[in-house]
Design an enzyme around this catalytic site. Structure first.
Site, PDB file in Angstrom:
ATOM      1  N   LYS A 133     -26.891 -71.850 -52.522  1.00 33.60           N
ATOM      2  CA  LYS A 133     -27.971 -71.690 -53.483  1.00 33.60           C
ATOM      3  C   LYS A 133     -28.583 -73.041 -53.882  1.00 33.60           C
ATOM      4  CE  LYS A 133     -28.522 -67.965 -55.027  1.00 33.60           C
ATOM      5  NZ  LYS A 133     -27.796 -66.990 -55.830  1.00 33.60           N
ATOM      6  N   GLU A 160     -31.022 -70.430 -42.448  1.00 28.92           N
ATOM      7  CA  GLU A 160     -32.359 -69.878 -42.686  1.00 28.92           C
ATOM      8  C   GLU A 160     -32.569 -69.708 -44.177  1.00 28.92           C
ATOM      9  OE1 GLU A 160     -30.467 -66.528 -40.850  1.00 28.92           O
ATOM     10  OE2 GLU A 160     -31.692 -65.168 -42.049  1.00 28.92           O
ATOM     11  N   CYS A 190     -11.783 -59.475 -85.794  1.00 33.74           N
ATOM     12  CA  CYS A 190     -12.848 -58.813 -85.045  1.00 33.74           C
ATOM     13  C   CYS A 190     -14.011 -58.500 -85.981  1.00 33.74           C
ATOM     14  CB  CYS A 190     -12.303 -57.517 -84.435  1.00 33.74           C
ATOM     15  SG  CYS A 190     -13.608 -56.512 -83.694  1.00 33.74           S
ATOM     16  N   TYR A 229     -33.808 -60.161 -40.976  1.00 37.24           N
ATOM     17  CA  TYR A 229     -32.784 -61.190 -40.770  1.00 37.24           C
ATOM     18  C   TYR A 229     -31.406 -60.624 -40.420  1.00 37.24           C
ATOM     19  CZ  TYR A 229     -32.118 -60.043 -45.722  1.00 37.24           C
ATOM     20  OH  TYR A 229     -31.944 -59.373 -46.904  1.00 37.24           O
ATOM     21  N   LYS A 238     -33.030 -68.228 -47.824  1.00 37.14           N
ATOM     22  CA  LYS A 238     -32.612 -67.005 -48.504  1.00 37.14           C
ATOM     23  C   LYS A 238     -33.831 -66.537 -49.299  1.00 37.14           C
ATOM     24  CE  LYS A 238     -28.948 -65.048 -51.306  1.00 37.14           C
ATOM     25  NZ  LYS A 238     -29.730 -64.394 -52.334  1.00 37.14           N
ATOM     26  N   CYS A 242      -9.825 -58.734 -79.764  1.00 36.38           N
ATOM     27  CA  CYS A 242      -9.580 -57.822 -80.872  1.00 36.38           C
ATOM     28  C   CYS A 242      -8.353 -56.981 -80.521  1.00 36.38           C
ATOM     29  CB  CYS A 242     -10.810 -56.935 -81.042  1.00 36.38           C
ATOM     30  SG  CYS A 242     -10.493 -55.445 -81.979  1.00 36.38           S
ATOM     31  N   ASP A 294     -36.123 -64.567 -51.806  1.00 37.73           N
ATOM     32  CA  ASP A 294     -35.860 -63.973 -53.118  1.00 37.73           C
ATOM     33  C   ASP A 294     -36.706 -62.707 -53.275  1.00 37.73           C
ATOM     34  OD1 ASP A 294     -34.761 -63.656 -55.544  1.00 37.73           O
ATOM     35  OD2 ASP A 294     -35.789 -65.327 -56.514  1.00 37.73           O
ATOM     36  N   CYS A 327     -11.121 -49.779 -82.576  1.00 36.61           N
ATOM     37  CA  CYS A 327     -12.282 -50.673 -82.713  1.00 36.61           C
ATOM     38  C   CYS A 327     -13.509 -49.963 -82.157  1.00 36.61           C
ATOM     39  CB  CYS A 327     -12.050 -51.976 -81.957  1.00 36.61           C
ATOM     40  SG  CYS A 327     -13.512 -53.038 -81.965  1.00 36.61           S
ATOM     41  N   CYS A 358     -14.314 -54.433 -86.301  1.00 37.43           N
ATOM     42  CA  CYS A 358     -13.363 -53.508 -86.918  1.00 37.43           C
ATOM     43  C   CYS A 358     -12.399 -54.206 -87.877  1.00 37.43           C
ATOM     44  CB  CYS A 358     -12.568 -52.748 -85.854  1.00 37.43           C
ATOM     45  SG  CYS A 358     -11.347 -53.745 -84.994  1.00 37.43           S
TER      46      CYS A 358
HETATM   47  S1  IVH Z   1     -27.937 -61.775 -44.646  1.00 38.12           S
HETATM   48  C1  IVH Z   1     -24.424 -59.369 -44.046  1.00 38.12           C
HETATM   49  N1  IVH Z   1     -30.012 -63.347 -44.772  1.00 38.12           N
HETATM   50  O1  IVH Z   1     -29.425 -61.984 -50.149  1.00 38.12           O
HETATM   51  C2  IVH Z   1     -25.372 -60.235 -44.673  1.00 38.12           C
HETATM   52  N2  IVH Z   1     -29.501 -62.029 -46.680  1.00 38.12           N
HETATM   53  O2  IVH Z   1     -27.154 -62.376 -51.873  1.00 38.12           O
HETATM   54  C3  IVH Z   1     -26.609 -59.578 -45.064  1.00 38.12           C
HETATM   55  N3  IVH Z   1     -31.082 -62.268 -48.513  1.00 38.12           N
HETATM   56  O3  IVH Z   1     -28.375 -58.666 -50.124  1.00 38.12           O
HETATM   57  C4  IVH Z   1     -27.493 -60.470 -45.726  1.00 38.12           C
HETATM   58  N4  IVH Z   1     -32.419 -63.693 -47.513  1.00 38.12           N
HETATM   59  O4  IVH Z   1     -30.884 -59.140 -49.884  1.00 38.12           O
HETATM   60  C5  IVH Z   1     -29.260 -62.455 -45.432  1.00 38.12           C
HETATM   61  N5  IVH Z   1     -31.865 -64.722 -44.733  1.00 38.12           N
HETATM   62  C6  IVH Z   1     -31.111 -63.842 -45.360  1.00 38.12           C
HETATM   63  C7  IVH Z   1     -31.408 -63.417 -46.670  1.00 38.12           C
HETATM   64  C8  IVH Z   1     -30.571 -62.508 -47.298  1.00 38.12           C
HETATM   65  C9  IVH Z   1     -32.215 -62.996 -48.611  1.00 38.12           C
HETATM   66  C10 IVH Z   1     -30.541 -61.395 -49.564  1.00 38.12           C
HETATM   67  C11 IVH Z   1     -30.103 -60.032 -49.144  1.00 38.12           C
HETATM   68  C12 IVH Z   1     -28.671 -59.915 -49.603  1.00 38.12           C
HETATM   69  C13 IVH Z   1     -28.608 -60.968 -50.639  1.00 38.12           C
HETATM   70  C14 IVH Z   1     -27.214 -61.459 -50.851  1.00 38.12           C
END
Ligand code: IVH
Length: 706
Positions: free
Chosen positions: A322, A124, A427, A234, A126, A445, A128, A451, A430
């Site tokens: 990602k 699914e 450094c 989610y 992710k 350093c 933002d 320092c 210092c």
């Molecule tokens: S699952 C145990 N699903 O990504 C897992 N997270 O980088 C809980 N996020 O803190 C997260 N879309 O804020 C999950 N489809 C998705 C997501 C998602 C965005 C975020 C979430 C998490 C962060 C981790």
């Protein structure tokens, strides 16, 4: 007093009395904290009162008082939000960047589970935005909390109530249900909001995520209401009963309860299908109308998720794949050298500001001297050996929230006057020799606490969130207190002597300085004094010893329990002796960390600073929390030989989750050896020490999995 009586056992009269009592207590605590600058109870005790109040109100909604403390959310604007301890931690995700990382993830999961055939995963987008946990009791939304540090978040209930995607009441929901998901802002709403901001003479937001975060974290819920926020569900936290058998069905259940779930969620039969869904989502990214930064894969079978369990901050059963980072070209104007807490000299590129993925970038990390010179980790050429020079035209990229990096340079645009960068050998702060150890990419350093840069960075770390977290004492104040010759906060102990020294200094009192006044100084001293009582793990982490991070501090604190025991062990430890061996036997403590710990405690200057600090503190011992009803709680186990029904990693994770300690070798301290076929010397050692030995079936029977 009804306080300890389970809520389910309370009569309605008792509940009414207790709500009245809690309302009084919470109001008094609030007054003491906010108005009188004299907190009378700890934050944890305060949170416990509020939690009890919320639970009571949820169980007896009709008895909710007009002056309910729950309505006081974020009331004192300057103090920000109240805190909420998450019933289950809010986790983050491990990242994958390459296609091969996804195949590796699947392999790791199947190996852990000892599962040969292919597994199903959900895939699914992710989102933002920022994550939010919604707690429903009896179908009613009682709490909304931000992620915070994963353990404690901010109470943004009033604000969440203004978001139309978030149901306020649920039908046919489990009695306790925590729904987790992402708050985000669409591109169209973001553009309109920024237009309004500019028109009103306010600063526009850098990107939709910042806009969503800024809007949710408003102390005035009316402002949140005027900002168009959305929410996708989610995941979940605490549940009184399971939602479904699989991730996919659980998400369907959330949708049927009235939550928005992402339409691009799909079920995939292994890495190939996962990658093809990734590319499908990637192709739609630009037209979705909201920001996403990757694809999240989760093991579909919830029973397998439970077996896979969690690492300290991420689950083993999920990963975020990602999207490639965004890129932009700009000029490198200068290279500065920053000296960090552990003395590392870090080169930073100062850039002509450029927008990368909606954010203005003016600095990028240059890692270390080899990186600038065009050499990678083992001396091999990077960027085909091209070095980086001041004046170069460089391509920068941002991946997530991390410091921007340099991806490429354009030699055709290099000014003829550009010369190779000479990395300093002393450094810059210092003047001490900056030494580079064999095999280490970093030059450090050698000045230690003499320092000023190291000393000030250590202080900043000391007061930071995961460490002493002293309210009102941040990086800015530390810089000022450090350089001010009267205040002379040079080491952590000086923070705790500040009030005494200030009282003895009639001429240059802190309250007479710019940015301070009678009230703020009082408040600061109260915040400092409140942290004299500090849990052992926070103290260890606060010391800022190289290689000793948050997780390691927890391990050490749980193992040694008291400062006295830890201090004695580290003072005595010498390679090969029993204190040293015990330190190394802690799972998660390696030689490098052990050496660093011992060096810190056995160095005279460092030790004097630590002793002076501890003399000011009341270090709270750590009591290991072990599940009461586990037959292996508090025991030390050793696994040996081949396990056939669970991988070694799973057996270890399972034992630890049940409160046992798993050790690699058998000693007199071992309580139980679990020996599979092919067990060798460890089974023999067990005989020598008279330790009980059981086989894998015995182990499964013991933990109730036979
Ligand atoms: S699952 C145990 N699903 O990504 C897992 N997270 O980088 C809980 N996020 O803190 C997260 N879309 O804020 C999950 N489809 C998705 C997501 C998602 C965005 C975020 C979430 C998490 C962060 C981790």
């Amino acid at each position: 007093m009804q306080q300890d009586k389970p809520i389910a056992d309370l009569s309605s009269d008792e509940a009414r009395d207790e709500l009245a009592r809690l309302s009084k207590l919470i109001a008094a605590a609030n007054r003491a904290y906010h108005s009188e600058d004299a907190p009378q109870i700890t934050d944890a005790a305060f949170d416990a009162l509020k939690k009890r109040n919320a639970a009571l109100e949820a169980a007896f909604p009709k008895l909710r008082r007009a002056d309910s403390p729950a309505l006081l959310v974020g009331a004192p604007a300057s103090e920000g939000f109240t805190k909420v301890s998450h019933s289950l931690p809010m986790l983050s995700l491990e990242n994958a960047f390459e296609d091969s990382d996804v195949a590796d993830f699947d392999e790791r999961v199947r190996k852990f589970l000892g599962h040969e055939s292919s597994l199903f995963y959900t895939a699914e987008p992710k989102i933002d935005g920022l994550s939010l946990s919604l707690r429903y009791m009896g179908g009613k939304l009682v709490h909304a909390a931000t992620r915070g540090d994963g353990a404690v978040g901010e109470n943004v209930t009033e604000n969440a109530l203004t978001i139309s995607d978030i149901p306020k009441k649920l039908k046919n929901a489990p009695p306790v249900l925590e729904v987790r998901g992402e708050v985000y802002m669409s591109h169209a709403d973001f553009a309109a909001l920024n237009a309004r901001q500019i028109e009103a003479g306010d600063k526009p937001f850098a990107n939709p995520r910042n806009a969503a975060a800024g809007s949710l974290r408003q102390l005035d819920a009316k402002i949140t209401q005027s900002r168009p926020l959305k929410f996708f569900a989610y995941a979940w936290g605490q549940l009184s009963e399971p939602l479904a058998r699989t991730q996919f069905e659980a998400i369907e259940r959330l949708a049927s309860l009235g939550f928005k779930t992402n339409p691009l969620t799909s079920l995939c039969a292994g890495p190939e299908a996962m990658l093809s869904h990734y590319h499908l989502i990637e192709a739609q990214r630009a037209t979705l109308g909201y920001d996403i930064d990757g694809v999240v894969y989760k093991v579909n079978d919830l029973a397998l998720q439970a077996r896979l369990g969690l690492r300290s901050t991420t689950p083993r059963w999920a990963i975020a794949h990602k999207f490639p980072a965004e890129l932009a070209w700009t000029r490198l104007d200068a290279i500065d050298i920053q000296v960090g807490r552990t003395g590392a000299l870090s080169p930073v590129a100062r850039l002509t500001p450029v927008t990368v993925g909606g954010v203005v970038v003016s600095n990028a990390t240059l890692h270390n001297e080899d990186y600038i010179a065009g050499r990678g980790a083992k001396g091999a050429a990077i960027r085909e050996g091209r070095d980086i020079r001041i004046g170069d035209w460089v391509q920068v990229y941002r991946a997530g929230d991390v410091i921007p990096k340099i991806n490429d340079i354009d030699l055709e645009k290099r000014p003829s006057s550009a010369v190779a960068f000479v990395f300093p050998k002393v450094c810059p702060e210092c003047g001490s020799v900056a030494h580079r150890e064999e095999g280490d990419a970093v030059r450090r350093c050698t000045g230690g606490l003499i320092c000023p840069a190291q000393a000030v960075e250590r202080l900043k770390h000391f007061v930071s969130r995961g460490a002493f977290d002293i309210e009102g004492l941040g990086a800015k104040q530390i810089e000022m207190f450090f350089t001010d010759s009267e205040l002379a906060v040079k080491a952590p102990a000086d923070i705790f002597t500040l009030e005494r020294r200030d009282a003895a200094n009639p001429l240059k009192k802190l309250k007479n300085r710019e940015g301070f006044g009678e009230t703020s100084v009082k408040k600061l001293f109260a915040a400092i004094n409140a942290k004299r009582q500090i849990p052992l793990d926070r103290l260890i982490f606060g010391l800022g010893i190289r290689h000793v991070g948050d997780a390691a501090s927890g391990l050490l604190a749980r193992h040694y329990a008291t400062w006295g025991a830890l201090e004695a062990a580290l003072t005595q430890a010498q390679e090969g002796n029993s204190a040293w061996n015990e330190l190394l036997a802690i799972d998660g403590v390696g030689k490098v960390m052990a050496e660093s710990l011992v060096a810190a405690l056995q160095n005279d200057t460092e030790r004097a600073a630590i002793d002076a600090l501890v003399a000011e503190l009341d270090v709270v011992p750590v009591i290991a929390i072990t599940p009461v009803d586990s037959p292996v709680a508090g025991k030390t186990l050793v696994f040996t030989g081949t396990l056939e029904k669970m991988s070694r990693a799973e057996a270890k994770a399972r034992a630890e989750a049940l409160g046992a300690k798993v050790s690699g070798s058998v000693s007199a301290k071992t309580d139980l050896v679990i020996a599979g076929p092919g067990a060798g010397s460890k089974a023999k050692d067990a005989g020598k020490f008279g330790v009980e030995v059981i086989d894998e079936d015995g182990w499964l029977a013991l933990i109730g999995q036979a």
